[in-house]
Motif scaffolding. Structure first.
Motif, PDB file in Angstrom:
ATOM      1  N   ALA A  38      11.856 -15.194 -20.462  1.00  0.00           N
ATOM      2  CA  ALA A  38      12.944 -14.394 -20.890  1.00  0.00           C
ATOM      3  C   ALA A  38      12.866 -12.863 -20.185  1.00  0.00           C
ATOM      4  O   ALA A  38      13.836 -12.259 -20.127  1.00  0.00           O
ATOM      5  N   LEU A  39      11.581 -12.436 -19.981  1.00  0.00           N
ATOM      6  CA  LEU A  39      11.196 -11.083 -19.440  1.00  0.00           C
ATOM      7  C   LEU A  39      11.632 -11.112 -17.936  1.00  0.00           C
ATOM      8  O   LEU A  39      11.380  -9.903 -17.471  1.00  0.00           O
ATOM      9  N   ARG A  44      16.562  -7.610 -17.793  1.00  0.00           N
ATOM     10  CA  ARG A  44      15.997  -7.760 -19.245  1.00  0.00           C
ATOM     11  C   ARG A  44      15.026  -6.781 -19.334  1.00  0.00           C
ATOM     12  O   ARG A  44      15.033  -6.075 -20.342  1.00  0.00           O
ATOM     13  N   ILE A  45      14.131  -6.573 -18.347  1.00  0.00           N
ATOM     14  CA  ILE A  45      13.321  -5.509 -18.575  1.00  0.00           C
ATOM     15  C   ILE A  45      13.832  -4.153 -18.882  1.00  0.00           C
ATOM     16  O   ILE A  45      13.343  -3.271 -19.644  1.00  0.00           O
ATOM     17  N   VAL A  75      25.501  -8.024 -20.232  1.00  0.00           N
ATOM     18  CA  VAL A  75      24.563  -7.618 -20.984  1.00  0.00           C
ATOM     19  C   VAL A  75      24.281  -8.587 -22.176  1.00  0.00           C
ATOM     20  O   VAL A  75      23.267  -8.793 -22.633  1.00  0.00           O
ATOM     21  N   SER A  76      25.445  -8.826 -22.917  1.00  0.00           N
ATOM     22  CA  SER A  76      25.501  -9.839 -23.994  1.00  0.00           C
ATOM     23  C   SER A  76      24.721 -11.154 -23.641  1.00  0.00           C
ATOM     24  O   SER A  76      23.811 -11.708 -24.532  1.00  0.00           O
ATOM     25  N   HIS A  77      25.138 -11.647 -22.406  1.00  0.00           N
ATOM     26  CA  HIS A  77      24.089 -12.730 -22.020  1.00  0.00           C
ATOM     27  C   HIS A  77      22.650 -12.523 -21.865  1.00  0.00           C
ATOM     28  O   HIS A  77      22.022 -13.428 -22.371  1.00  0.00           O
ATOM     29  N   HIS A  78      22.203 -11.427 -21.295  1.00  0.00           N
ATOM     30  CA  HIS A  78      20.940 -10.984 -21.225  1.00  0.00           C
ATOM     31  C   HIS A  78      20.072 -10.906 -22.563  1.00  0.00           C
ATOM     32  O   HIS A  78      18.998 -11.339 -22.940  1.00  0.00           O
ATOM     33  N   LEU A  79      20.950 -10.160 -23.457  1.00  0.00           N
ATOM     34  CA  LEU A  79      20.535  -9.897 -24.844  1.00  0.00           C
ATOM     35  C   LEU A  79      20.241 -11.267 -25.617  1.00  0.00           C
ATOM     36  O   LEU A  79      19.427 -11.643 -26.302  1.00  0.00           O
ATOM     37  N   VAL A  88      14.290  -9.521 -29.145  1.00  0.00           N
ATOM     38  CA  VAL A  88      15.461  -8.639 -29.681  1.00  0.00           C
ATOM     39  C   VAL A  88      15.859  -9.250 -30.762  1.00  0.00           C
ATOM     40  O   VAL A  88      16.302 -10.356 -31.200  1.00  0.00           O
ATOM     41  N   VAL A  89      16.433  -8.177 -31.847  1.00  0.00           N
ATOM     42  CA  VAL A  89      17.293  -8.449 -32.965  1.00  0.00           C
ATOM     43  C   VAL A  89      18.509  -7.712 -32.885  1.00  0.00           C
ATOM     44  O   VAL A  89      18.713  -7.012 -32.513  1.00  0.00           O
TER      45      VAL A  89
END
Length: 119
Positions: A38-39, A44-45, A75-79, A88-89
């Motif tokens: 994920a990172l 994402r980093i 950005v929503s996809h990465h989050l 992330v919450v």
């Protein structure tokens, strides 16, 4: 097309004792690998970095998109991937979604990889 990350139970601890303590189980290795996967993306980093350094602790998707110069949908996809990995919450408030890093998950990851780091 890349494979989707399996959903990780984020309510459980990251996985195990430090990897330097000895061989870890297959399940523990999978949980650790999913978090690292994920990172394993520069965007994402950067997003995690922005979230960790945010003064208020929470940042709107629109502000994150501006910060990394990408569309809000990207950005929503990465989050989403970071959220699935427990990093992330997110919380919806009206039309906006606010995000914050789960520092405890990132700290746990650090300890699993190197228990002597940063102490």
């Amino acid at each position: 097309m890349p494979k989707a990350l399996p959903v990780v139970d984020v309510s459980s601890p990251i996985c195990c004792t430090p990897v330097s303590a000895g061989p870890i189980s297959d399940e523990a290795a999978l949980h650790l690998a999913l978090r690292l996967k994920a990172l394993a993306d520069p965007t994402r980093i950067r997003l995690v970095s922005i979230l960790l350094t945010a003064g208020a602790g929470e940042v709107c998707t629109c502000d994150l998109a501006t910060g990394v110069d990408l569309a809000e949908s990207t950005v929503s996809h990465h989050l989403s991937q970071l959220r699935k990995a427990g990093m992330v919450v997110s919380e919806r408030r009206g039309m906006n979604v606010y995000h914050r890093a789960r520092a405890e998950s990132l700290d746990a990851l650090r300890v699993v990889l190197d228990p002597n780091c940063c102490t």
